[in-house]
Design an enzyme around this catalytic site. Structure first.
Site, PDB file in Angstrom:
ATOM      1  N   VAL B   7      15.695   3.185 -13.835  1.00  0.00           N
ATOM      2  CA  VAL B   7      15.907   4.626 -13.671  1.00  0.00           C
ATOM      3  C   VAL B   7      15.708   5.046 -12.211  1.00  0.00           C
ATOM      4  O   VAL B   7      16.489   5.826 -11.660  1.00  0.00           O
ATOM      5  CB  VAL B   7      14.969   5.422 -14.608  1.00  0.00           C
ATOM      6  CG1 VAL B   7      15.111   6.922 -14.356  1.00  0.00           C
ATOM      7  CG2 VAL B   7      15.279   5.097 -16.067  1.00  0.00           C
ATOM      8  N   ALA B  47      16.733  -3.020  -3.975  1.00  0.00           N
ATOM      9  CA  ALA B  47      17.448  -1.978  -3.225  1.00  0.00           C
ATOM     10  C   ALA B  47      18.687  -2.552  -2.551  1.00  0.00           C
ATOM     11  O   ALA B  47      19.749  -1.931  -2.556  1.00  0.00           O
ATOM     12  CB  ALA B  47      16.517  -1.349  -2.185  1.00  0.00           C
ATOM     13  N   LYS B 103       7.598   9.971 -21.653  1.00  0.00           N
ATOM     14  CA  LYS B 103       7.311  10.597 -22.957  1.00  0.00           C
ATOM     15  C   LYS B 103       5.953  10.184 -23.504  1.00  0.00           C
ATOM     16  O   LYS B 103       5.275  10.980 -24.145  1.00  0.00           O
ATOM     17  CB  LYS B 103       8.391  10.258 -23.966  1.00  0.00           C
ATOM     18  CG  LYS B 103       8.527   8.772 -24.200  1.00  0.00           C
ATOM     19  CD  LYS B 103       9.735   8.387 -24.985  1.00  0.00           C
ATOM     20  CE  LYS B 103       9.967   6.897 -24.900  1.00  0.00           C
ATOM     21  NZ  LYS B 103      10.677   6.484 -23.690  1.00  0.00           N
ATOM     22  N   GLY B 132      17.137  11.145 -23.236  1.00  0.00           N
ATOM     23  CA  GLY B 132      17.897  10.677 -22.080  1.00  0.00           C
ATOM     24  C   GLY B 132      18.799  11.733 -21.483  1.00  0.00           C
ATOM     25  O   GLY B 132      18.346  12.700 -20.888  1.00  0.00           O
ATOM     26  N   ILE B 134      20.776  13.946 -22.844  1.00  0.00           N
ATOM     27  CA  ILE B 134      21.040  15.218 -23.536  1.00  0.00           C
ATOM     28  C   ILE B 134      20.121  16.293 -22.969  1.00  0.00           C
ATOM     29  O   ILE B 134      18.908  16.136 -23.039  1.00  0.00           O
ATOM     30  CB  ILE B 134      20.765  15.116 -25.043  1.00  0.00           C
ATOM     31  CG1 ILE B 134      21.308  13.817 -25.624  1.00  0.00           C
ATOM     32  CG2 ILE B 134      21.337  16.319 -25.760  1.00  0.00           C
ATOM     33  CD1 ILE B 134      20.897  13.621 -27.082  1.00  0.00           C
ATOM     34  N   GLY B 185      20.587  -6.654 -25.267  1.00  0.00           N
ATOM     35  CA  GLY B 185      19.748  -5.861 -24.382  1.00  0.00           C
ATOM     36  C   GLY B 185      19.475  -4.454 -24.886  1.00  0.00           C
ATOM     37  O   GLY B 185      18.925  -3.623 -24.172  1.00  0.00           O
ATOM     38  N   ASP B 199       8.167   5.461 -30.851  1.00  0.00           N
ATOM     39  CA  ASP B 199       8.862   6.040 -29.703  1.00  0.00           C
ATOM     40  C   ASP B 199       9.506   7.383 -30.075  1.00  0.00           C
ATOM     41  O   ASP B 199       9.352   8.382 -29.371  1.00  0.00           O
ATOM     42  CB  ASP B 199       9.931   5.044 -29.217  1.00  0.00           C
ATOM     43  CG  ASP B 199      10.840   5.625 -28.147  1.00  0.00           C
ATOM     44  OD1 ASP B 199      10.432   5.628 -26.973  1.00  0.00           O
ATOM     45  OD2 ASP B 199      11.939   6.086 -28.491  1.00  0.00           O
ATOM     46  N   LYS B 203       8.639  11.435 -28.751  1.00  0.00           N
ATOM     47  CA  LYS B 203       9.635  12.427 -28.324  1.00  0.00           C
ATOM     48  C   LYS B 203       9.584  13.656 -29.228  1.00  0.00           C
ATOM     49  O   LYS B 203       9.686  14.791 -28.762  1.00  0.00           O
ATOM     50  CB  LYS B 203      11.032  11.803 -28.344  1.00  0.00           C
ATOM     51  CG  LYS B 203      11.217  10.696 -27.308  1.00  0.00           C
ATOM     52  CD  LYS B 203      12.548   9.978 -27.504  1.00  0.00           C
ATOM     53  CE  LYS B 203      12.671   8.777 -26.583  1.00  0.00           C
ATOM     54  NZ  LYS B 203      13.777   7.877 -26.968  1.00  0.00           N
ATOM     55  N   GLY B 302      19.120   4.636 -20.669  1.00  0.00           N
ATOM     56  CA  GLY B 302      19.986   3.981 -19.697  1.00  0.00           C
ATOM     57  C   GLY B 302      19.862   4.614 -18.339  1.00  0.00           C
ATOM     58  O   GLY B 302      19.365   5.727 -18.194  1.00  0.00           O
TER      59      GLY B 302
END
Lengths: 430, 430
Positions: B7, B47, B103, B132, B134, B185, B199, B203, B302
Site C-alpha cells: 500500500v 523503491a 482496521k 478498501g 469503497i 495470492g 477481519d 471492519k 489491494g
C-alpha cells in the site's frame, strides 16, 4: 426553504422528526425557517395532511418577505429555471449557503451559480440533483479524489429503468410499459424529459463536470432516448446474454483529453453489476485509475431519498465541512474552461446492428462487405426466422470495437442495398 | 509515511504520478516527506523496482528522526498494533493529522486515538481501514447523515468472498477453494484472521460505530467463520435459490436501541444485489430510514484501491474539509459510551437448519415438534435422498423469523433425538 412539494415536505418531515439526532450529530440546532411557496393556502393543507401543523405558520408567497427572514442556509426544492434562479442568486449574494436539488438549473447555469457562491464566500451544495439517494456527488468529489477518473456509467433515470425492466423481464412493448409506468406514478403525464434521455443528460453533465474537472453543460450531451426502442431488439439482445439499460456515459480513453459523452440505450452483459439494477433504482459505476471499478446504487428519486440528500448537504454545511470542501476542492465547472468533447461520430464501443433483409443468397456477403470495407470487425452474425406474415428476416450483427461514425456509415450503406428493407437499428454494447 | 509495503508503494506512486492533478484539485503541492521503514536497504530495492528512485533518499529506520522531520500529515500504512500505535500518538500530539489504513488498531483502540486527535485539534482519517476502495466511511459519515441508519450488511473480506464464490459457482469444497486462494495470492499463508470472520468483525466494529453513533470494539462482534462450511449446505442453499456470503451485519430493529452485531456465513436470495458480489469484490449495503436501501461496491483490498482511499483522505485534509468534518460531525466512538448490543441468542432472522436423520416414519413429526414447541414457524422442509454409502438422509428446514437462541435450542433438542446423527447445521437466511 423554497418549495413545499413532495421533496420539501420530506425535508420538513426529517428536520422535525430527527431534530434531536441532528443536534447530537452536529452540535447545532437545525431549524426550518420561512418557506416560500406559490400558494400558501394549498401549502397549509399539505402541511396538515403531512402531520406537520407547526409548518403552517412558516409559509409565505412573498419573495421579498422570504429574503428578509433570518436564515443561514437556503434550501431550494422547487425546481425549474426561473424564477428560482433569481432567488438562489439573491440568497448567495446575501451570503447564505444554498442547497439545491435542481439538476436542470445546474446543467444550464451551474458555472455562474458556483462562481457567485465563491464570490460571496458561501457554498452551493447539490447532492440531491443527481441520483436521488445515492451519495455519488460526495463520492466523486471527496472519496475518489486520489483518482484520475476514466469512466462514468450511470443509470440515472428511474422512469426509463422501470420501463426497460418491464420490456426485458416481462416482454412488454415500449407503449405498454410506458402506459403502466404512468398508471403507477413512475412516469409524468408528459414523459418526454425522461424517455428522451434529456433528464439523464442533465445529471450526466453535472457528474461528468466534477469527475473530469471540466465544464460540461446539459446541451452538450448527445441523447438517444428509449422511445424508439423495439421489443424485438430487447428480445434479440436477451438471446445474446444482454439486458438493455439507458446508460449515461462519460469516458476518457487512454491518451485522449476530451470526454466522450452519451446518453443512449445500451446492451450490458447480464453478469455485469449494472445489468442487475432493476425497476426504479439508479446506479452510478465509476472507474478510477487507482481504485478500479466501483458502483453506487440507491433509489433515484422520491420523497425520502431526495430529502435524505438535501438534509445530508445541510448538515455538512452546518458542521463547516462542506463550505471548506466547496472552497478548497477545485472541481466545480466555474473553475474550468468549457470541455472539449469527443464528437458523436468518434464515440468508441462495441455495437449491435439489426437489419431487415430479404432471405436470399449473397445478402450476408453484402452486409459483411459494407462493414469490412470500413474496418469494422464482426463479432457475431445471426439470422433469425422471419416474423409472422413477413418475408424479410431480421439479421443481427455484433461488432468488435469501432467508432459510432464508422458503424453508422456502414449501416447507412447497408440501408441502401436492394435486399434491405427499413432503416437499420444501431445500439451500443457496453 | 510509516510503512512502505504494497500500500505504501501505491501511495508513493500516486503522489508522484498525480502530483500536478492534486495541485490543480487542492491548490496545494502535496509531497511525500520522510518514510519510516524497518529495513532501509530493502525499502530502497523496493523503491527502485517500483520505478520510484526519488523515494530512496526519504527512508529512515529511526523513529526519532522520522518524528523530527517536517510534516503536516502522517500516513500510516504499516499495520499492526505496536509500535505503530505509539508513533501515531506521537504524530497526533505533535498536531499532525493522521491518515491510517489500520482496521485492527481502530477496532481495538479507536476511541483513545480519536480522542487524542481531538485534544490536539487535529483529525484522524481512516477511509482505507474498511472496504478498501469503497468510499463507505465517507458515505456513512457525510452523505447519509440525514438518516437514522437501520441496517448495515457488508461483504467485507475479499478472501472469504473469493472462497465462497468458488464453492458456489464451481462446486468446490472449502479445502479446495482455500488452497486455490492461497495459490493465487488471495489468501495469506495463515488464513485464520480472514476465514474466522475476525477481519470482517474489525471492519464492522468501525463502520457500525459510525453508523449508529455508538462505541463498538472488534471483540464485541460475534463471529462465525466460513471454515466449517460444508459444500453440501452450499448446494442445498443453491437449490432453494440462495447464494452463501460471509455477511458482517449491524442491525437496529424497530423499537430496539441496542445494535445486533454478527459476522456469519448467510444465505442470500439470488436476486438480491448482495448475492451478485462475486470474487474478491467487497460491498456494503446501508439502509436508512429516509434513503431506503443503498449499496456501495468496489475492490476490497489491494494496492490501488487502498492507496486511492489513503490519498483521498490526505487530499480532504489538505483542503481543510476533513478536519472540519472530523471536528464538527460528532460520530466517532470516542464521543459515545460503549454500545449496548443485542445478545447472540436474541439476534433475529430467518434460519436454515440441516439435520442428518434416519429415514423412518415419525422423524419429521419429531423435528417439527421441536421447532413448534419453541414458537418457531417452518417455512419449508425438504428431505434429500441419502448420500452414497450413508443410511441417514439430509433434512433441510427453513424457518420464518425467529431468534438465534430459540433456533439453537431447537437444534440442540433435535440433536438429542435417537433418529438424528451428528450435529445440526444452523445458518441465517437474509
Amino acid at each position: 426553504m423554497i418549495g413545499y412539494g413532495t421533496v420539501g415536505r420530506g425535508v420538513a418531515g426529517l428536520l422535525h422528526e430527527h431534530a434531536e439526532l441532528y443536534t447530537q450529530r452536529t452540535g447545532h440546532q437545525v431549524q426550518l425557517g420561512r418557506v416560500l411557496v406559490r400558494d400558501v393556502a394549498k401549502a397549509r393543507v399539505a402541511a396538515a395532511q403531512a402531520g406537520d401543523p407547526e409548518a403552517a405558520t412558516r409559509f409565505t408567497d412573498d419573495p421579498a418577505e422570504f429574503a428578509a427572514a433570518p436564515a443561514q442556509v437556503v434550501i431550494e426544492v422547487a425546481g425549474g429555471l426561473d424564477p428560482v434562479d433569481g432567488w438562489i442568486r439573491q440568497a448567495l449574494q446575501a451570503q447564505r449557503h444554498v442547497v439545491t436539488a435542481n439538476k436542470a438549473l445546474l446543467a444550464a447555469r451551474g458555472p455562474e451559480l458556483f462562481a457567485l457562491a465563491r464570490t460571496h464566500g458561501v457554498s452551493l451544495a447539490f447532492e440531491a440533483s443527481c441520483g436521488g439517494g445515492i451519495p455519488c456527488v460526495t463520492a466523486l468529489t471527496a472519496g475518489l479524489m486520489g483518482n484520475r477518473i476514466t469512466g462514468l456509467y450511470g443509470i440515472l433515470n428511474g422512469t426509463c429503468n422501470y420501463i426497460l425492466t418491464e420490456m426485458t423481464q416481462r416482454g412488454k412493448s415500449y407503449a405498454q410499459a410506458l402506459a403502466e409506468a404512468k398508471d403507477k406514478g413512475y412516469a409524468e403525464a408528459d414523459e418526454t424529459l425522461d424517455v428522451s434521455g434529456a433528464d439523464a443528460g442533465q445529471k450526466l453533465a453535472v457528474l461528468a463536470s466534477l469527475a473530469y474537472g471540466v465544464n460540461i453543460t446539459g446541451d452538450q450531451v448527445p441523447c438517444w432516448g428509449i422511445d424508439t426502442l423495439e421489443q424485438m431488439d430487447v428480445a434479440f439482445g436477451a438471446e445474446l446474454g444482454y439486458d438493455v439499460k439507458l446508460i449515461a456515459s462519460a469516458e476518457r480513453w487512454p491518451g485522449h483529453e476530451p470526454v466522450g459523452l452519451s446518453v443512449a440505450p445500451c446492451f450490458i452483459p447480464r453478469d455485469q453489476p449494472l445489468a442487475q439494477i432493476h425497476g426504479s433504482l439508479n446506479a452510478l459505476a465509476v472507474e478510477g485509475d487507482a481504485v478500479g471499478p466501483t458502483l453506487f446504487v440507491g433509489a433515484g428519486a422520491g420523497q425520502g431519498p431526495t430529502a435524505s440528500a438535501v438534509v445530508g448537504d445541510l448538515l455538512n454545511i452546518v458542521t463547516g465541512s462542506y463550505p471548506a470542501h466547496f472552497a478548497g476542492m477545485r472541481l466545480t465547472p466555474d473553475l474550468h474552461p468549457p470541455a472539449e468533447h469527443v464528437a458523436e461520430a468518434d464515440l468508441e464501443g462495441r455495437w449491435y446492428l439489426r437489419l431487415s433483409a430479404q432471405d436470399q443468397p449473397g445478402v450476408m456477403a453484402q452486409i459483411t462487405d459494407a462493414l469490412g470495407s470500413r474496418g469494422i470487425s464482426v463479432s457475431a452474425l445471426l439470422q433469425h426466422p422471419p416474423r409472422d406474415g413477413e418475408t424479410a428476416v431480421p439479421v443481427v450483427v455484433t461488432t468488435h470495437r469501432a467508432t459510432r461514425g464508422n458503424v453508422q456509415a456502414a449501416a447507412d450503406a447497408i440501408a441502401g442495398l436492394d435486399v434491405i428493407t427499413g432503416p437499420p437499428v444501431v445500439l451500443r454494447i457496453l
